[in-house]
Design a protein around this motif. Structure first.
Motif, short mmCIF file in Angstrom:
data_model
loop_
_atom_site.label_atom_id
_atom_site.label_comp_id
_atom_site.label_asym_id
_atom_site.label_seq_id
_atom_site.Cartn_x
_atom_site.Cartn_y
_atom_site.Cartn_z
N ARG A 46 0.82 -1.21 0.00
CA ARG A 46 0.00 0.00 0.00
C ARG A 46 0.86 1.27 0.00
NH1 ARG A 46 -4.89 -1.51 -0.79
NH2 ARG A 46 -5.59 -3.34 0.30
N VAL A 47 0.41 2.26 -0.73
CA VAL A 47 1.02 3.58 -0.70
C VAL A 47 0.97 4.07 0.74
CG1 VAL A 47 0.69 5.98 -1.42
CG2 VAL A 47 0.48 4.12 -3.09
N GLY A 48 2.09 4.60 1.23
CA GLY A 48 2.15 5.13 2.59
C GLY A 48 2.45 4.09 3.66
N GLY A 49 2.46 2.80 3.30
CA GLY A 49 2.77 1.76 4.27
C GLY A 49 4.28 1.61 4.46
N ARG A 50 4.66 1.04 5.58
CA ARG A 50 6.08 0.81 5.88
C ARG A 50 6.42 -0.64 5.57
NH1 ARG A 50 8.45 5.05 7.10
NH2 ARG A 50 7.40 6.76 8.15
N TYR A 51 7.49 -0.81 4.79
CA TYR A 51 7.91 -2.13 4.33
C TYR A 51 9.41 -2.26 4.43
CZ TYR A 51 3.19 -2.28 2.58
OH TYR A 51 1.82 -2.25 2.50
N ARG A 52 9.85 -3.49 4.33
CA ARG A 52 11.29 -3.81 4.38
C ARG A 52 11.59 -4.85 3.33
NH1 ARG A 52 13.86 -7.68 8.63
NH2 ARG A 52 16.08 -7.25 8.36
N CYS A 53 12.67 -4.66 2.59
CA CYS A 53 13.15 -5.67 1.66
C CYS A 53 14.40 -6.29 2.27
CB CYS A 53 13.48 -5.05 0.31
SG CYS A 53 14.04 -6.26 -0.91
N LEU A 54 14.43 -7.61 2.33
CA LEU A 54 15.56 -8.35 2.89
C LEU A 54 16.11 -9.28 1.81
CD1 LEU A 54 17.37 -9.28 5.24
CD2 LEU A 54 15.55 -10.90 5.85
N ALA A 55 17.39 -9.13 1.50
CA ALA A 55 18.04 -9.93 0.46
C ALA A 55 19.14 -10.80 1.04
CB ALA A 55 18.63 -9.02 -0.62
N ARG A 56 19.28 -11.98 0.43
CA ARG A 56 20.36 -12.91 0.77
C ARG A 56 20.94 -13.43 -0.53
NH1 ARG A 56 16.23 -14.28 4.58
NH2 ARG A 56 16.90 -13.82 6.68
N ALA A 57 22.21 -13.85 -0.50
CA ALA A 57 22.85 -14.31 -1.74
C ALA A 57 23.75 -15.50 -1.47
CB ALA A 57 23.66 -13.18 -2.36
N GLU A 58 23.91 -16.31 -2.51
CA GLU A 58 24.80 -17.46 -2.48
C GLU A 58 25.75 -17.34 -3.68
OE1 GLU A 58 24.62 -22.33 -2.84
OE2 GLU A 58 22.77 -21.18 -2.87
N VAL A 59 27.03 -17.20 -3.39
CA VAL A 59 28.03 -17.01 -4.45
C VAL A 59 28.43 -18.36 -5.02
CG1 VAL A 59 30.33 -16.11 -4.98
CG2 VAL A 59 28.86 -14.92 -3.32
N LYS A 60 28.31 -18.50 -6.33
CA LYS A 60 28.75 -19.68 -7.08
C LYS A 60 30.00 -19.30 -7.85
CE LYS A 60 25.12 -22.28 -6.12
NZ LYS A 60 25.14 -23.57 -5.52
N PRO A 61 30.68 -20.25 -8.51
CA PRO A 61 31.92 -19.90 -9.22
C PRO A 61 31.78 -18.77 -10.24
CG PRO A 61 31.71 -22.27 -9.04
CD PRO A 61 30.42 -21.68 -8.53
N ASP A 62 30.76 -18.77 -11.07
CA ASP A 62 30.63 -17.74 -12.10
C ASP A 62 29.42 -16.83 -11.94
OD1 ASP A 62 32.92 -18.63 -13.44
OD2 ASP A 62 31.77 -20.15 -14.51
N LEU A 63 28.46 -17.25 -11.15
CA LEU A 63 27.22 -16.50 -10.97
C LEU A 63 26.90 -16.37 -9.49
CD1 LEU A 63 24.99 -18.20 -13.70
CD2 LEU A 63 26.07 -15.95 -13.84
N VAL A 64 26.01 -15.47 -9.18
CA VAL A 64 25.51 -15.32 -7.82
C VAL A 64 24.00 -15.50 -7.87
CG1 VAL A 64 25.29 -13.81 -5.83
CG2 VAL A 64 27.36 -13.72 -7.22
#
Length: 139
Positions: free
Chosen positions: A93-111
């Protein structure tokens, strides 16, 4: 703890997602969190789709920015998005409070990375998965 991007002090940094110098952008800032990176946001009607609802494409930008900047923080180099999939499971919703949480796994050529958009109660309202190609030097 606030996370600082390597180019944050550059005068030519005008990223739509995270530059504080881009008046039309989201001006996201990031914090280290839970084996990943997070960004809190509250969007106004400039980012609206249906009345009172944030446009899904903007949510995709937020997820991509958070995942991509996590990779920059971990590897010290930018990474280009090669694919990304969004899943919308609730309304942001417009005006709402939100959070984006990211995690990653590193591979040899890609993430491989994931992101969740959480509402103020901690409920998941959107998810993203993506693959990134790290670049050997700063863009």
């Amino acid at each position: 703890m606030t996370a600082t991007l390597p180019w944050s002090g550059r005068t030519d940094h005008h990223c739509f997602g995270c530059s504080p110098r881009n008046a039309a952008g989201l001006q996201l800032s990031f914090e280290d969190a839970e084996d990943g990176l997070s960004a809190q946001f509250c969007l106004d009607k400039h980012y609206e789709s249906y009345p009172g609802v944030v446009h899904g494409g903007i949510l995709a930008v937020i997820c991509d920015e958070t995942m991509g900047n996590l990779i920059v923080m971990r590897l010290g180099v930018p990474a280009l998005t090669t694919s990304m999939r969004m899943r919308y499971v609730g309304v942001v919703r417009v005006g709402g409070r939100y959070r984006c949480l990211a995690r990653a796994e590193v591979k040899p050529d890609l993430v491989h990375a994931t992101a969740e958009i959480l509402d103020s109660a901690g409920m998941v309202v959107g998810t993203a998965t993506a693959t990134y190609l790290p670049r050997g030097s700063q863009l």
